[in-house]
Design a protein around this motif. Structure first.
Motif, PDB file in Angstrom:
ATOM      1  N   SER A  74       1.261  -1.128   0.042  1.00 43.16           N
ATOM      2  CA  SER A  74       0.365  -0.161  -0.222  1.00 43.16           C
ATOM      3  C   SER A  74       0.780   1.361  -0.170  1.00 43.16           C
ATOM      4  O   SER A  74       2.275   0.872   0.633  1.00 43.16           O
ATOM      5  N   ASP A  75       0.391   2.324  -0.223  1.00 43.87           N
ATOM      6  CA  ASP A  75       1.293   3.774  -0.318  1.00 43.87           C
ATOM      7  C   ASP A  75       1.325   4.041   1.213  1.00 43.87           C
ATOM      8  O   ASP A  75       2.330   4.756   1.226  1.00 43.87           O
ATOM      9  N   ALA A  76       0.241   3.651   1.807  1.00 44.87           N
ATOM     10  CA  ALA A  76      -0.157   4.399   3.308  1.00 44.87           C
ATOM     11  C   ALA A  76       1.813   3.389   4.086  1.00 44.87           C
ATOM     12  O   ALA A  76       2.840   4.047   4.782  1.00 44.87           O
ATOM     13  N   ASP A  77       2.436   2.087   3.570  1.00 46.43           N
ATOM     14  CA  ASP A  77       3.575   1.414   3.815  1.00 46.43           C
ATOM     15  C   ASP A  77       4.524   2.198   3.546  1.00 46.43           C
ATOM     16  O   ASP A  77       5.203   2.018   3.889  1.00 46.43           O
ATOM     17  N   PRO A 137       1.839  -9.078   5.194  1.00 51.50           N
ATOM     18  CA  PRO A 137       0.788 -10.722   5.294  1.00 51.50           C
ATOM     19  C   PRO A 137       0.800 -10.590   3.917  1.00 51.50           C
ATOM     20  O   PRO A 137       1.013 -12.240   3.144  1.00 51.50           O
ATOM     21  N   GLU A 138       0.498  -9.303   2.845  1.00 49.79           N
ATOM     22  CA  GLU A 138       0.524  -9.459   1.187  1.00 49.79           C
ATOM     23  C   GLU A 138       2.112  -9.842   0.458  1.00 49.79           C
ATOM     24  O   GLU A 138       1.373 -10.782   0.299  1.00 49.79           O
ATOM     25  N   ILE A 139       2.711  -9.917   1.315  1.00 48.13           N
ATOM     26  CA  ILE A 139       4.507 -10.003   0.990  1.00 48.13           C
ATOM     27  C   ILE A 139       4.572 -11.738   1.369  1.00 48.13           C
ATOM     28  O   ILE A 139       4.699 -12.459   0.346  1.00 48.13           O
ATOM     29  N   LEU A 140       4.321 -11.990   2.829  1.00 50.50           N
ATOM     30  CA  LEU A 140       4.755 -13.682   3.006  1.00 50.50           C
ATOM     31  C   LEU A 140       3.343 -14.529   1.908  1.00 50.50           C
ATOM     32  O   LEU A 140       3.727 -15.584   1.856  1.00 50.50           O
ATOM     33  N   TRP A 193      10.958  -7.273  -3.854  1.00 55.59           N
ATOM     34  CA  TRP A 193      11.750  -6.270  -4.307  1.00 55.59           C
ATOM     35  C   TRP A 193      10.680  -5.485  -4.332  1.00 55.59           C
ATOM     36  O   TRP A 193       9.509  -5.943  -5.645  1.00 55.59           O
ATOM     37  N   THR A 194       9.955  -4.124  -4.086  1.00 61.72           N
ATOM     38  CA  THR A 194       9.251  -3.530  -4.332  1.00 61.72           C
ATOM     39  C   THR A 194       9.741  -2.417  -3.842  1.00 61.72           C
ATOM     40  O   THR A 194      10.720  -1.983  -3.757  1.00 61.72           O
ATOM     41  N   ALA A 195       8.900  -1.919  -5.016  1.00 62.20           N
ATOM     42  CA  ALA A 195       9.113  -0.320  -5.825  1.00 62.20           C
ATOM     43  C   ALA A 195       8.263   1.001  -4.688  1.00 62.20           C
ATOM     44  O   ALA A 195       7.328   0.760  -4.685  1.00 62.20           O
ATOM     45  N   MET A 196       9.118   1.546  -4.629  1.00 63.66           N
ATOM     46  CA  MET A 196       9.178   2.999  -3.503  1.00 63.66           C
ATOM     47  C   MET A 196       8.643   4.038  -4.799  1.00 63.66           C
ATOM     48  O   MET A 196       7.634   4.965  -3.933  1.00 63.66           O
ATOM     49  N   LYS A 252       4.787   2.302  -7.711  1.00 60.50           N
ATOM     50  CA  LYS A 252       4.862   2.380  -6.649  1.00 60.50           C
ATOM     51  C   LYS A 252       3.651   1.042  -6.271  1.00 60.50           C
ATOM     52  O   LYS A 252       2.969   0.729  -6.322  1.00 60.50           O
ATOM     53  N   GLY A 253       4.689   0.583  -5.322  1.00 63.17           N
ATOM     54  CA  GLY A 253       3.598  -0.843  -4.555  1.00 63.17           C
ATOM     55  C   GLY A 253       4.011  -2.383  -5.514  1.00 63.17           C
ATOM     56  O   GLY A 253       3.689  -3.235  -4.797  1.00 63.17           O
TER      57      GLY A 253
END
Length: 337
Positions: A74-77, A137-140, A193-196, A252-253
């Motif tokens: 999420s954008d918030a995270d 949780p969404e990553i794991l 690997w997550t784009a910010m 992002k995300g």
């Protein structure tokens, strides 16, 4: 014949990622409904049986060694992770064991703690806010598809790729992450690997060589680049330059999961902004440590111990000790690692 097979594989890959040319691949989610008819679990070496990945996704990862999931974090995270990184840059927080890195072109005399001089922080397992990324949780949910239910977070990074100074030092040479890891088996390890932010070829997106995860671990060392090379930026010394390269354009995300033998790197940042991404390498807790002495990994093993001694004052420890200090169980139970 080899060229024909390579061309055919590239066409399949590009169809999967949205039908773009190899020079401008856009990350594309592949979560369509797939019929289980004809499904044979024994054909898969790199993913576990579960109901998260579609058959199409499993086949894609099997063939290519990576998989992009759109809009996963999420954008918030991501904003929380960005805020915490800025606090670290301002030295408002100093997590235990954190390694703070700057570009080789930034002289010590110019070093003023700020986001503009710090290019990467790694080993943030003691930073509660950043490490939360490794427990999302969404990553794991996806990590378990590659590692099984007992999951260790082994190596953490937040990358702040700077605008290139003109010496091309913001590049990351083509490499395989397994070169850095003294644990096996490789098929039970995966990177998230997550784009910010929006990431493209202009600000130095990831470039991958699809299918190279099925090959061996290659010899790595520092490339002989005229402008200098950043610390621990080892690169493959011998690889097939005819391999098809795919640039991963991400929003992002978006999160890419990839195998530790997949050859990948990133180009220089030609923009005026900083390109941020956050990542963690996860492993099955049943993995085991290996002795790298006498192997192609001995050079990086010695460098890791040297850095641990220089930066953290840690002496008379083994490479296994360093990695056990970094490792954290994030799901299930800790077994070997």
């Amino acid at each position: 014949m080899d060229e024909d097979r390579a061309s055919a594989r590239l066409r399949v890959l590009l169809r999967h990622l949205g039908g773009r040319s190899a020079g401008a691949v856009i990350a594309h989610h592949t979560s369509g409904t797939v019929s289980p008819a004809g499904f044979h679990p024994q054909q898969f070496q790199y993913t576990r049986d579960n109901n998260i990945l579609s058959l199409e996704q499993r086949k894609f990862y099997e063939e290519n060694g990576f998989l992009v999931i759109k809009n996963l974090v999420s954008d918030a995270d991501i904003q929380y992770f960005r805020d915490e990184f800025e606090r670290i840059c301002r030295m408002e927080v100093k997590p235990l064991g954190l390694m703070v890195m700057r570009d080789v072109t930034i002289a010590k005399s110019e070093y003023v703690p700020s986001e503009k001089v710090i290019t990467k922080v790694q080993d943030f397992q003691e930073d509660k806010e950043l490490f939360r990324y490794c427990t999302l949780p969404e990553i794991l949910k996806y990590v378990e598809c590659f590692t099984g239910p007992n999951i260790m977070a082994m190596h953490t990074m937040l990358i702040n790729k700077p605008p290139d100074s003109g010496k091309k030092t913001s590049r990351h040479p083509l490499h395989q992450d397994l070169h850095y890891f003294p644990f096996r088996p490789s098929n039970s390890i995966v990177c998230a690997w997550t784009a910010m932010e929006h990431i493209d070829r202009d600000n130095g997106c990831l470039v991958v060589l699809p299918g190279t995860h099925r090959g061996p671990l290659k010899t790595h060392d520092y490339p002989q680049w005229e402008g200098g090379v950043n610390i621990m930026f080892h690169g493959i010394q011998d690889y097939d330059k005819n391999n098809d390269r795919v640039h991963l354009l991400m929003e992002k995300g978006d999160t890419v999961f990839f195998h530790p033998l997949l050859i990948h790197g990133s180009g220089r940042n030609k923009s005026q902004g900083f390109r941020k991404a956050i990542s963690c390498h996860f492993a099955d807790a049943n993995c085991h440590y290996i002795d790298v002495k006498g192997t192609s990994q001995e050079n990086i093993g010695e460098e890791v111990l040297e850095i641990a001694s220089k930066i953290h004052g840690v002496k008379d420890v083994s490479l296994k000790d360093v990695w056990r200090f970094r490792a954290r169980v994030v799901k299930g139970e800790r077994i070997n690692l």
